[in-house]
Design an enzyme around this catalytic site. Sequence first.
Site, PDB file in Angstrom:
ATOM      1  N   TYR A 154       0.829  -1.214   0.000  1.00  0.00           N
ATOM      2  CA  TYR A 154       0.000   0.000   0.000  1.00  0.00           C
ATOM      3  C   TYR A 154       0.861   1.261   0.000  1.00  0.00           C
ATOM      4  O   TYR A 154       0.474   2.284  -0.559  1.00  0.00           O
ATOM      5  CB  TYR A 154      -0.924  -0.027   1.214  1.00  0.00           C
ATOM      6  CG  TYR A 154      -2.266   0.638   0.995  1.00  0.00           C
ATOM      7  CD1 TYR A 154      -2.944   0.526  -0.206  1.00  0.00           C
ATOM      8  CD2 TYR A 154      -2.877   1.357   2.020  1.00  0.00           C
ATOM      9  CE1 TYR A 154      -4.193   1.103  -0.393  1.00  0.00           C
ATOM     10  CE2 TYR A 154      -4.121   1.949   1.838  1.00  0.00           C
ATOM     11  CZ  TYR A 154      -4.769   1.816   0.635  1.00  0.00           C
ATOM     12  OH  TYR A 154      -5.998   2.393   0.455  1.00  0.00           O
ATOM     13  N   LYS A 161      -3.888   7.757   3.272  1.00  0.00           N
ATOM     14  CA  LYS A 161      -5.056   7.412   4.080  1.00  0.00           C
ATOM     15  C   LYS A 161      -4.892   7.895   5.523  1.00  0.00           C
ATOM     16  O   LYS A 161      -5.880   8.290   6.164  1.00  0.00           O
ATOM     17  CB  LYS A 161      -5.297   5.903   4.050  1.00  0.00           C
ATOM     18  CG  LYS A 161      -5.868   5.406   2.737  1.00  0.00           C
ATOM     19  CD  LYS A 161      -7.224   6.036   2.414  1.00  0.00           C
ATOM     20  CE  LYS A 161      -7.856   5.437   1.173  1.00  0.00           C
ATOM     21  NZ  LYS A 161      -9.134   6.108   0.818  1.00  0.00           N
TER      22      LYS A 161
END
Length: 255
Positions: A154, A161
């Site tokens: 990620y 995020k």
Amino acid sequence: MGLLDGKKILVTGVLMESSIAFTVARLAQEQGAQVVLSSFGRQLRLTQAIARRLPEPAPVVQLDVTDAGDLEALADRVGEHVDHLDGVVHSIGFAPQTVMGGNFLAGQWPDVATALEVSAYSLKSLAVATRPLMGRGSSVVGLTFDAQYAWPVYDWMGVAKAAFESTARYLARDLGPDGIRVNLVSAGPLRTTAAKSIPGFEEMEGGWPARAPLGWDVSDTGPTARTIVALLSDWLPATTAEIVHVDGGVHAMGL
């Protein structure tokens, strides 16, 4: 009587029927809401086509969250279809593949900046752009992927995020006096179009169903969408700055 009877909701991020945002839009309509969608660029026609597959065809307005002109015009564009907004769904995220898939150390600032602007700062941009249409009792809901951990592959999207989640807390602080709630839903891995663009996404979803006390279906956007609809409703009037996990319970389990 539906959970969202009479409410008017803007939903961003509808691209395919497999999109979480599409399921949100469908459920919102089924629960009595009038829905407006947003899209931009080459995706606009695709969103317009997908919008016709909803229970009620929904209008689509132009919105590139990195374009100041689009943001400035958003309230007027949405206002052509509804006279106010009771809810806004942020389902927008993008990071160049050069900053994901094991490229954390190699990531360059221009690409990282793109990820942060589109995937985090845009929550503030969208909330400010739609604020003229929102009033007391309105709700902003965004989608995240639990940013308290460093997930495989990620990389800088995970950092984005984390910024997204912090942005939501500050928005909740500053919009709260206007009676506007800001909450996030942290969903488990789902095989959406966005997920398929993450190099090595199968590493993130691997083993998730077995680790989830409730189990987990990576193809079922329904539980996540239902939670978003609940947060858009009047049933959580004193809940803001919250992250609701919809991941089968994985977030609370040890290794």
